[in-house]
Design a protein around this motif. Structure first.
Motif, PDB file in Angstrom:
ATOM      1  N   ASN A  99       0.803  -1.217   0.000  1.00 25.43           N
ATOM      2  CA  ASN A  99       0.000   0.000   0.000  1.00 25.43           C
ATOM      3  C   ASN A  99       0.844   1.279   0.000  1.00 25.43           C
ATOM      4  O   ASN A  99       0.363   2.343  -0.362  1.00 25.43           O
ATOM      5  N   TRP A 100       2.076   1.181   0.436  1.00 24.84           N
ATOM      6  CA  TRP A 100       2.944   2.359   0.524  1.00 24.84           C
ATOM      7  C   TRP A 100       3.899   2.457  -0.659  1.00 24.84           C
ATOM      8  O   TRP A 100       4.866   3.194  -0.623  1.00 24.84           O
ATOM      9  N   ARG A 101       3.606   1.740  -1.719  1.00 17.53           N
ATOM     10  CA  ARG A 101       4.503   1.650  -2.867  1.00 17.53           C
ATOM     11  C   ARG A 101       4.866   3.024  -3.433  1.00 17.53           C
ATOM     12  O   ARG A 101       5.952   3.236  -3.933  1.00 17.53           O
TER      13      ARG A 101
ATOM     14  N   VAL B  62       9.726  -0.846   0.120  1.00 17.50           N
ATOM     15  CA  VAL B  62      10.406  -0.022  -0.875  1.00 17.50           C
ATOM     16  C   VAL B  62      11.183  -0.918  -1.838  1.00 17.50           C
ATOM     17  O   VAL B  62      12.081  -1.636  -1.415  1.00 17.50           O
ATOM     18  N   PRO B  63      10.838  -0.903  -3.128  1.00 16.97           N
ATOM     19  CA  PRO B  63      11.596  -1.714  -4.087  1.00 16.97           C
ATOM     20  C   PRO B  63      13.009  -1.162  -4.274  1.00 16.97           C
ATOM     21  O   PRO B  63      13.247   0.032  -4.058  1.00 16.97           O
ATOM     22  N   LEU B  64      13.913  -2.045  -4.687  1.00 13.72           N
ATOM     23  CA  LEU B  64      15.307  -1.640  -4.836  1.00 13.72           C
ATOM     24  C   LEU B  64      15.476  -0.483  -5.817  1.00 13.72           C
ATOM     25  O   LEU B  64      16.329   0.386  -5.627  1.00 13.72           O
ATOM     26  N   THR B  65      14.620  -0.454  -6.856  1.00 10.99           N
ATOM     27  CA  THR B  65      14.751   0.613  -7.853  1.00 10.99           C
ATOM     28  C   THR B  65      14.619   1.992  -7.217  1.00 10.99           C
ATOM     29  O   THR B  65      15.312   2.932  -7.608  1.00 10.99           O
ATOM     30  N   GLU B  66      13.730   2.112  -6.226  1.00  8.29           N
ATOM     31  CA  GLU B  66      13.552   3.406  -5.561  1.00  8.29           C
ATOM     32  C   GLU B  66      14.774   3.764  -4.727  1.00  8.29           C
ATOM     33  O   GLU B  66      15.160   4.927  -4.630  1.00  8.29           O
ATOM     34  N   ILE B  67      15.375   2.741  -4.108  1.00  4.63           N
ATOM     35  CA  ILE B  67      16.585   2.987  -3.313  1.00  4.63           C
ATOM     36  C   ILE B  67      17.720   3.417  -4.225  1.00  4.63           C
ATOM     37  O   ILE B  67      18.497   4.319  -3.892  1.00  4.63           O
TER      38      ILE B  67
END
Lengths: 247, 226
Positions: A12-14, A125-130
């Motif tokens: 939900n917090w994507r 949090v997906p790795l792409t955002e990091i």
């Protein structure tokens, strides 16, 4: 292996990666520096509520990931609870230690709440955002590119490897220990050749599309929700406040 | 076995980060040079990293049936060299935190130090010196991988002992305790990994000799069979 990555992409917090990174890293810091009772316990409670009701991670998934490091915790803490001493006259002495018990309690509580704060990050949090954030804070480009490429390859390789192992096991390649080693070693070697082959094929594919040595991707510009941010700051201060009142 | 998140106190965790950072900076710089020089090398480096990660998530067959994970650092260091392996190892550990829930962010410095720095350099040092002494490829690889694993666990035990000295006997007692626990679980694992790595390099030697030559693991085509 895909469990955590999948939930990072569908929770939900994507769409609030920056806020969640701030929230969870703040909680991790609090778990590390506050006295475990009540600081770490409060962090654990907060994270559980956030993950289950905020990010809507199913409880089964959340607790399963939380309990992953349990073996390390048990084995590592065993050493803390007992004290050993060696004396010429009495020989080796192993005793239950009260002080050690106290240390073990502190460490276990701190670890579990630190792990919970960490998995709040990894599950939401997906790795792409990091990677996007890393690029913004000017982490060396070579490291970012390596991370991106490895992220791209690892799921492909995992799939190749799983099919290799399956093909071997249906041909009874894991019937006994010696065969297992033989099969596993040839699977690893084949994986290496396939991996190198993949890289070369990707290179020629990119080359034919005008590859200049740089891999550019489109990043979605995300609006930072100020309500979420205020919520995160409030959560941190409430935990700090309660800790200082009770000690 | 990586130290889990939050297990080390904040001071120790940051200390190990500090100890790791110069090696990491050096590793990233050399990775950057490899990437800049050659477009193909960049993708090969990424593929090597992906390979190292899959290897590190592998379950080793063992007599007791318990799941035991290899570090893959011995094979990686022999194939790609310790400098590059330091960077790759760091990213592998980061991915283990992100995707598998092993290790942690605060303890990433300590884990990188024990596995990707100590482990990689021990593997490389043992491999090169045994080769220089004229031992066969198989023997050199076996000892490189096994000793790299052992060195990693000894470093981890030392890190834990420094953080949690024994109430009665201090640092040495704590070291004995952690080493004792690790010895039970990790010595068989180190030997299994040594064995597996040797078998893998054997397969390379018979089926992909060019790859080994290109990577500089073996020096001439006429080298005797392991």
């Amino acid at each position: 292996m895909r469990l955590i990555d999948t939930w990072a992409n569908i929770n939900n917090w994507r769409h609030h990666p920056i806020e969640v990174i701030y929230l969870s890293m703040g909680l991790l810091l609090l778990a590390m520096i506050l006295p475990p009772m009540p600081g770490a316990a409060l962090v654990l409670l907060t994270v559980t509520l956030c993950a289950l009701f905020g990010a809507r991670i199913p409880p089964f998934i959340f607790f399963r990931v939380l309990l992953l490091p349990l073996t390390f915790l048990l084995v590592g803490s065993l050493a803390l609870v007992f004290s050993v001493s060696f004396d010429q006259s009495t020989g080796l002495e192993i005793a239950f230690s009260d002080q050690g018990m106290q240390t073990a309690k502190t460490v276990i509580l701190r670890s579990i709440s630190a792990v919970s704060a960490l998995i709040l990050l990894t599950l939401t949090v997906p790795l792409t955002e990091i990677i996007t954030l890393m690029r913004r804070v000017r982490v060396p480009n070579a490291l970012i590119e390596l991370i991106e490429l490895m992220y791209r390859f690892l799921f492909i390789f995992d799939e190749i490897f799983a099919s290799l192992l399956k093909a071997q096991s249906v041909r009874l390649g894991y019937r006994n220990l010696w065969l297992s080693y033989r099969s596993l070693s040839s699977a690893v070697a084949v994986l290496f050749f396939r991996a190198m082959d993949r890289a070369r094929r990707l290179e020629s594919g990119l080359e034919s599309r005008g590859y200049s040595g740089e891999l550019r991707v489109l990043n979605v510009r995300r609006k930072i929700s100020s309500r979420f941010f205020i919520f995160a700051v409030l959560v941190h201060f409430i935990i700090l406040g309660i800790t200082f009142i009770t000690i | 076995m990586h130290i889990m998140e939050g297990y080390l106190p904040a001071s120790h965790a940051s200390g190990w980060w500090l100890a790791t950072s110069p090696f990491l900076a050096w590793g990233i710089r050399s990775a950057g040079k490899i990437m800049k020089g050659n477009k193909e090398a960049k993708l090969l480096l990424g593929a090597s990293g992906g390979f190292a990660f899959v290897l590190s998530a592998l379950k080793l067959p063992s007599v007791t049936g318990s799941s035991a994970h290899p570090t893959g650092i011995g094979l990686g260091s022999v194939l790609f060299g310790p400098q590059v392996m330091c960077t790759i190892g760091f990213v592998v550990l980061l991915f283990q935190v992100m995707f598998l829930g092993h290790g942690g962010i605060t303890t990433l410095g300590a884990n990188t130090f024990s596995m990707a720095i100590v482990g990689a350099w021990v593997a490389w040092g043992v491999f090169r010196s045994l080769k220089a002494l004229g031992l066969s490829l198989a023997v050199s690889v076996f000892f490189a991988a096994t000793l790299a694993d052992l060195a990693t666990y000894i470093t981890t035990a030392l890190q834990l002992a420094l953080a949690f000295p024994d109430p009665v006997s201090g640092l040495s007692g704590a070291l004995a305790k952690f080493m004792g626990i690790f010895a039970l679980t990790q010595v068989p694992l180190a030997i299994s990994e040594g064995l597996l790595t040797t078998l893998v390099v054997n397969v390379f030697h018979s089926h992909g000799r060019e790859a080994l030559l290109n990577l500089g693991v073996i020096s001439k085509v006429g080298e005797s069979k392991p």
